[in-house]
Scaffold this motif. Structure first.
Motif, PDB file in Angstrom:
ATOM      1  N   ALA A 163       0.906  -1.182  -0.039  1.00  0.00           N
ATOM      2  CA  ALA A 163      -0.005   0.074  -0.024  1.00  0.00           C
ATOM      3  C   ALA A 163       0.867   1.360   0.000  1.00  0.00           C
ATOM      4  O   ALA A 163       0.425   2.188  -0.665  1.00  0.00           O
ATOM      5  N   TRP A 164       2.240   1.331   0.566  1.00  0.00           N
ATOM      6  CA  TRP A 164       2.866   2.438   0.738  1.00  0.00           C
ATOM      7  C   TRP A 164       3.662   2.592  -0.430  1.00  0.00           C
ATOM      8  O   TRP A 164       3.616   3.738  -1.049  1.00  0.00           O
ATOM      9  N   CYS A 165       4.102   1.524  -1.214  1.00  0.00           N
ATOM     10  CA  CYS A 165       4.418   1.526  -2.550  1.00  0.00           C
ATOM     11  C   CYS A 165       3.536   2.295  -3.471  1.00  0.00           C
ATOM     12  O   CYS A 165       3.804   3.149  -4.455  1.00  0.00           O
ATOM     13  N   ALA A 166       2.135   1.688  -3.384  1.00  0.00           N
ATOM     14  CA  ALA A 166       1.222   2.336  -4.429  1.00  0.00           C
ATOM     15  C   ALA A 166       0.984   3.915  -4.227  1.00  0.00           C
ATOM     16  O   ALA A 166       0.820   4.654  -5.193  1.00  0.00           O
ATOM     17  N   ARG A 167       1.042   4.209  -2.814  1.00  0.00           N
ATOM     18  CA  ARG A 167       0.501   5.606  -2.692  1.00  0.00           C
ATOM     19  C   ARG A 167       1.608   6.449  -3.185  1.00  0.00           C
ATOM     20  O   ARG A 167       1.851   7.509  -3.641  1.00  0.00           O
ATOM     21  N   MET A 169       3.809   5.555  -5.783  1.00  0.00           N
ATOM     22  CA  MET A 169       3.953   5.513  -6.996  1.00  0.00           C
ATOM     23  C   MET A 169       2.745   6.316  -7.782  1.00  0.00           C
ATOM     24  O   MET A 169       2.884   7.298  -8.637  1.00  0.00           O
ATOM     25  N   GLU A 170       1.695   6.644  -6.785  1.00  0.00           N
ATOM     26  CA  GLU A 170       0.511   7.319  -7.473  1.00  0.00           C
ATOM     27  C   GLU A 170       0.904   8.762  -7.094  1.00  0.00           C
ATOM     28  O   GLU A 170       0.618   9.809  -7.863  1.00  0.00           O
ATOM     29  N   GLY A 171       1.630   9.225  -5.963  1.00  0.00           N
ATOM     30  CA  GLY A 171       2.224  10.403  -5.970  1.00  0.00           C
ATOM     31  C   GLY A 171       3.053  10.965  -7.024  1.00  0.00           C
ATOM     32  O   GLY A 171       2.975  12.189  -7.278  1.00  0.00           O
ATOM     33  N   SER A 172       4.042  10.174  -7.249  1.00  0.00           N
ATOM     34  CA  SER A 172       5.081  10.399  -8.384  1.00  0.00           C
ATOM     35  C   SER A 172       4.283  10.586  -9.801  1.00  0.00           C
ATOM     36  O   SER A 172       4.998  11.366 -10.453  1.00  0.00           O
ATOM     37  N   LEU A 173       3.290   9.795 -10.000  1.00  0.00           N
ATOM     38  CA  LEU A 173       2.849  10.004 -11.235  1.00  0.00           C
ATOM     39  C   LEU A 173       1.825  11.543 -11.421  1.00  0.00           C
ATOM     40  O   LEU A 173       1.676  11.899 -12.373  1.00  0.00           O
ATOM     41  N   ILE A 174       1.153  11.749 -10.321  1.00  0.00           N
ATOM     42  CA  ILE A 174       0.492  13.049 -10.166  1.00  0.00           C
ATOM     43  C   ILE A 174       1.548  14.187 -10.288  1.00  0.00           C
ATOM     44  O   ILE A 174       1.051  15.339 -11.201  1.00  0.00           O
ATOM     45  N   ARG A 175       2.834  13.933 -10.018  1.00  0.00           N
ATOM     46  CA  ARG A 175       3.910  15.117 -10.041  1.00  0.00           C
ATOM     47  C   ARG A 175       4.340  15.400 -11.342  1.00  0.00           C
ATOM     48  O   ARG A 175       4.795  16.387 -11.826  1.00  0.00           O
ATOM     49  N   ARG A 176       4.290  14.351 -12.155  1.00  0.00           N
ATOM     50  CA  ARG A 176       4.691  14.454 -13.513  1.00  0.00           C
ATOM     51  C   ARG A 176       4.144  15.020 -14.693  1.00  0.00           C
ATOM     52  O   ARG A 176       2.981  15.726 -14.951  1.00  0.00           O
TER      53      ARG A 176
END
Length: 176
Positions: A163-167, A169-176
């Motif tokens: 779950a931590w990894c998914a959050r 990854m989601e955060g890094s995708l939003i910043r791009r």
């Protein structure tokens, strides 16, 4: 040679003789006998209640398709601790409940087809539980026999890591 050295030498000889007799008596039938405190006769007959796959490649496909982490149980039928863990830890109600969130795979370490897989995860001890992400990336590893409570705690930790990894990854995708 003095008396102290002679007594020391005799003590070592006696200890080594005892160990030799003990080990030889344990191994003369090919495998050591099961100890009652490790596996009772009733437990030896209890089937595991967790649904295991036995094909790693199939498990990887399912894990990817269902976006579930995997629980790899590296074991040996000849290992009393592997059999005990199947009988008790994997029958624990909390483990059964958490196992539904994983793709569980039982990997026989004695099967030559699994040699490369064992090598890729550096598995040398039976039993060992290895958790991976749905992509096959290693997470926690549990060498040796675990109780149901210990296994359930580590299963929850693995789910938290995913779950931590998914959050992240989601955060890094939003910043791009």
């Amino acid at each position: 040679m003095n008396r102290r050295t002679t007594l020391y030498g005799l003590g070592i000889a006696a200890t080594l003789s005892f160990l030799f007799v003990f080990v030889f008596s344990e191994l003369k039938n090919g495998t050591p006998p099961l100890r009652a405190d490790v596996l009772s006769e009733a437990d030896a007959c209890a089937p595991p209640t967790v649904n295991f796959l036995t094909n790693y490649q199939e498990a990887r496909r399912r894990a990817s398709d269902e976006n579930k982490p995997t629980l790899l149980f590296f074991m040996s039928d000849q290992c009393q601790y592997s059999r005990a863990m199947l009988a008790d830890a994997f029958s624990d109600p909390e483990v059964e409940k958490l196992a539904q969130q994983f793709i569980c795979v039982e990997i026989d370490m004695n099967d030559p087809r699994n040699e490369e897989l064992c090598d890729s995860f550096n598995i040398v001890v039976s039993p060992t539980v290895q958790f991976t992400t749905s992509y096959g990336d290693p997470l926690q590893r549990l060498p040796n026999r675990q109780s149901g409570e210990q296994l359930a705690d580590q299963m929850q930790e693995a789910l938290n890591s995913v779950a931590w990894c998914a959050r992240r990854m989601e955060g890094s995708l939003i910043r791009r």
